[in-house]
Design an enzyme around this catalytic site. Structure first.
Site, PDB file in Angstrom:
ATOM      1  N   GLU A  53       0.819  -1.208   0.000  1.00 55.76           N
ATOM      2  CA  GLU A  53       0.000   0.000   0.000  1.00 55.76           C
ATOM      3  C   GLU A  53       0.854   1.260   0.000  1.00 55.76           C
ATOM      4  OE1 GLU A  53      -1.384   2.688   1.836  1.00 55.76           O
ATOM      5  OE2 GLU A  53      -3.052   2.766   0.421  1.00 55.76           O
ATOM      6  N   HIS A 115      -0.752   0.719   7.217  1.00 53.27           N
ATOM      7  CA  HIS A 115      -1.329   1.506   6.124  1.00 53.27           C
ATOM      8  C   HIS A 115      -0.241   2.482   5.653  1.00 53.27           C
ATOM      9  CE1 HIS A 115      -5.469   3.588   5.029  1.00 53.27           C
ATOM     10  NE2 HIS A 115      -4.724   3.362   3.962  1.00 53.27           N
ATOM     11  N   HIS A 134      -4.051  -0.125  12.059  1.00 52.07           N
ATOM     12  CA  HIS A 134      -5.484  -0.214  12.334  1.00 52.07           C
ATOM     13  C   HIS A 134      -5.794  -1.497  13.094  1.00 52.07           C
ATOM     14  CE1 HIS A 134      -6.314   3.178   9.679  1.00 52.07           C
ATOM     15  NE2 HIS A 134      -5.622   2.592   8.732  1.00 52.07           N
ATOM     16  N   ASN A 168      -5.100   7.749   7.405  1.00 54.95           N
ATOM     17  CA  ASN A 168      -4.776   7.071   6.147  1.00 54.95           C
ATOM     18  C   ASN A 168      -3.273   7.098   5.931  1.00 54.95           C
ATOM     19  OD1 ASN A 168      -4.271   6.871   3.219  1.00 54.95           O
ATOM     20  ND2 ASN A 168      -6.484   6.761   3.054  1.00 54.95           N
ATOM     21  N   ASN A 224      -6.093  11.741   1.186  1.00 57.33           N
ATOM     22  CA  ASN A 224      -5.402  10.464   1.108  1.00 57.33           C
ATOM     23  C   ASN A 224      -3.904  10.665   1.322  1.00 57.33           C
ATOM     24  OD1 ASN A 224      -4.556   7.852   0.237  1.00 57.33           O
ATOM     25  ND2 ASN A 224      -6.485   7.627  -0.787  1.00 57.33           N
ATOM     26  N   ASP A 269      -3.919   8.957  -5.160  1.00 58.19           N
ATOM     27  CA  ASP A 269      -3.753   8.240  -3.894  1.00 58.19           C
ATOM     28  C   ASP A 269      -2.509   8.745  -3.161  1.00 58.19           C
ATOM     29  OD1 ASP A 269      -3.446   6.265  -1.883  1.00 58.19           O
ATOM     30  OD2 ASP A 269      -4.578   4.827  -3.036  1.00 58.19           O
ATOM     31  N   ASN A 270      -1.404   8.018  -3.205  1.00 57.97           N
ATOM     32  CA  ASN A 270      -0.232   8.447  -2.429  1.00 57.97           C
ATOM     33  C   ASN A 270       0.724   9.308  -3.261  1.00 57.97           C
ATOM     34  OD1 ASN A 270       1.521   8.665  -0.308  1.00 57.97           O
ATOM     35  ND2 ASN A 270       1.793   6.478  -0.023  1.00 57.97           N
TER      36      ASN A 270
HETATM   37  C1  LIG Z   1       6.761   6.092  -1.944  1.00 61.02           C
HETATM   38  C2  LIG Z   1       6.405   7.133  -0.989  1.00 61.02           C
HETATM   39  O1  LIG Z   1       7.232   7.953  -0.715  1.00 61.02           O
HETATM   40  N1  LIG Z   1       5.190   7.146  -0.500  1.00 61.02           N
HETATM   41  C3  LIG Z   1       4.658   8.151   0.372  1.00 61.02           C
HETATM   42  C4  LIG Z   1       3.252   7.798   0.790  1.00 61.02           C
HETATM   43  O2  LIG Z   1       2.859   8.560   1.882  1.00 61.02           O
HETATM   44  C5  LIG Z   1       3.743   8.599   2.987  1.00 61.02           C
HETATM   45  C6  LIG Z   1       3.168   9.373   4.083  1.00 61.02           C
HETATM   46  O3  LIG Z   1       3.035  10.688   3.738  1.00 61.02           O
HETATM   47  C7  LIG Z   1       5.002   9.211   2.544  1.00 61.02           C
HETATM   48  O4  LIG Z   1       5.891   9.321   3.617  1.00 61.02           O
HETATM   49  C8  LIG Z   1       5.572   8.342   1.518  1.00 61.02           C
HETATM   50  O5  LIG Z   1       6.747   8.946   1.078  1.00 61.02           O
END
Ligand SMILES: CC(=O)N[C@H]1CO[C@H](CO)[C@@H](O)[C@@H]1O
Ligand SMILES: *[C@@H]1O[C@H](CO)[C@@H](O)[C@H](O)[C@H]1NC(C)=O
Ligand SMILES: *[C@@H]1O[C@H](CO)[C@@H](O)[C@H](O)[C@H]1NC(C)=O
Length: 356
Positions: A53, A115, A134, A168, A224, A269-270
């Site tokens: 994830e 998560h 969680h 999240n 998110n 998303d991320n």
């Molecule tokens: C690959 C990556 O860097 N994903 C990010 C997803 O979210 C988290 C929390 O903010 C980041 O720290 C990650 O860098």
């Protein structure tokens, strides 16, 4: 007269339902199909079959991956197995993952459900890993110290707070200081589908430190991913169902003020930020219906977007990878290291590709 009134009311109710339905379909991007965009030399990462994830790559090429998320209402291929944190060395030619041992006796491993993750490296080069967890559908943030020699994570602390109600993702700005998105949908053992349908925009961002906890931004339709610029001056927030990435200015007192936002034709998303170039890499869901209502015959697609020069008037947005789900289902995160791209998914595999 009464009949006329009744008919009017029925008409109004139908119009309202129609409005909600069309806005819901728009928020879900229900009719979007992907046009494929390929990358050379892609390989699935061995050992990842039930989700990656979130992931974070350290400057030395070591990547942490959170795997095995169980999210209410979302598909899981291993619903009875606890989640885990994996480690991968991207300097290897054909990198494989190994599971990090969790040591210390304060964390219940059976209910571990990781998560969003984030790391913080202090002046002594100690690496802290912060993990959204969680257990039993609640939300906590677990603080670990990374022990590279032992390949383990020493559990230091569990952080709970009422303003961390449905977390999240997080981005660490210190070992015990972070910003967290609260998506609103991970609070109970059922998916709040009616609230999702109505789009109440109840999701918010919290700043946490042991001294003070405050809401620093709110009114999101499912906040998110969250990340920070390499100079630490700007915070980026992905608003999943509004298809927006927001840029906030971060102040010395940790408050945030909105600077600008960008619109997309996909559910963002991320966000991961390339520490070298400052580019944003975003794992996206082109069609939200397919990710929220899983059908193995018609699986969710994957899409990765790169945003360059986000602070200028004319940022460059490129779809770097897009695939209809026949290979990679439901991408959530993408991050680069030395010309290679690592793509993670909610419940499926992870893909490692060369960039052109
Ligand atoms: C690959 C990556 O860097 N994903 C990010 C997803 O979210 C988290 C929390 O903010 C980041 O720290 C990650 O860098
Ligand atoms: C925090 O700093 C910003 C920018 O200097 C300022 O506008 C804001 O009022 C401050 N907030 C608080 C709560 O002090
Ligand atoms: C998805 O893409 C693959 C490979 O490009 C193709 O063979 C397949 O027919 C596509 N599936 C759908 C449902 O479009």
């Amino acid at each position: 007269m009464a009949k006329l009134l009744l008919l009017t009311l029925v008409g109004l109710a139908l119009a309202l339902v129609r409005d909600y339905r069309s806005s819901y379909q728009k928020r879900m991007n229900a009719f979007r199909e992907v046009t494929p965009v390929e990358l050379p030399n892609c390989h699935f990462v061995k050992g990842i079959d039930s989700g990656a994830e979130d992931l974070e790559i350290l400057p030395n090429g070591l990547a942490f991956i959170s795997a095995g998320l169980k999210y209410p209402g979302i598909k899981s291929f291993e619903p009875d197995k606890p989640g885990k944190i994996l480690l991968m060395d991207l300097n290897d030619d054909n990198p494989a993952v190994s599971e990090l041992n969790i040591v210390g006796n304060k964390l219940d491993s059976a209910s571990f459900n990781p998560h969003g993750i984030s790391t913080f490296t202090d002046a002594d080069n100690t690496v802290y890993l912060l993990v959204v967890n969680h257990p039993d559908f609640k939300s906590t943030v677990e603080l670990f110290k990374f022990q590279e020699e032992e390949k383990s994570l020493l559990h230091l602390k569990t952080i709970r707070h009422k303003l961390l109600s449905s977390v999240n993702d997080i981005v660490a700005v210190g070992p015990e200081h972070f910003y967290a998105t609260n998506d609103h949908y991970f609070a109970e053992p059922y998916f709040r589908s009616w609230e999702l349908y109505l789009g109440l925009a109840w999701s918010y961002v919290t700043y946490y430190s042991p001294e003070a906890v405050q809401v620093v931004a709110d009114g999101f339709d499912f906040a998110n991913g969250i990340s920070i610029s390499p100079d630490g001056k700007y915070v980026y927030i992905a608003e999943l169902l509004a298809h927006k990435i927001h840029v906030y200015e971060k102040h010395a007192n940790w408050s945030l003020t909105p600077l600008k936002s960008l619109d997309f034709d996909t559910l963002v998303d991320n966000i991961s930020v390339d520490p070298v170039t400052g580019d944003l890499w975003v794992g996206c869901h082109p069609n939200g219906m397919k990710i929220f209502f899983y059908d193995s015959e018609n699986p969710p697609a994957s899409e990765v977007i790169r945003i360059q020069n986000i602070l200028t008037e004319d940022p460059t947005v490129t779809v770097v990878y897009a695939e209809n789900g026949s290979a990679l289902q439901g991408s959530t995160v993408a991050s680069v290291y030395k010309g290679k791209l690592l793509i993670g998914t909610v419940f499926h595999k992870a893909l490692h590709c060369e960039l052109q």
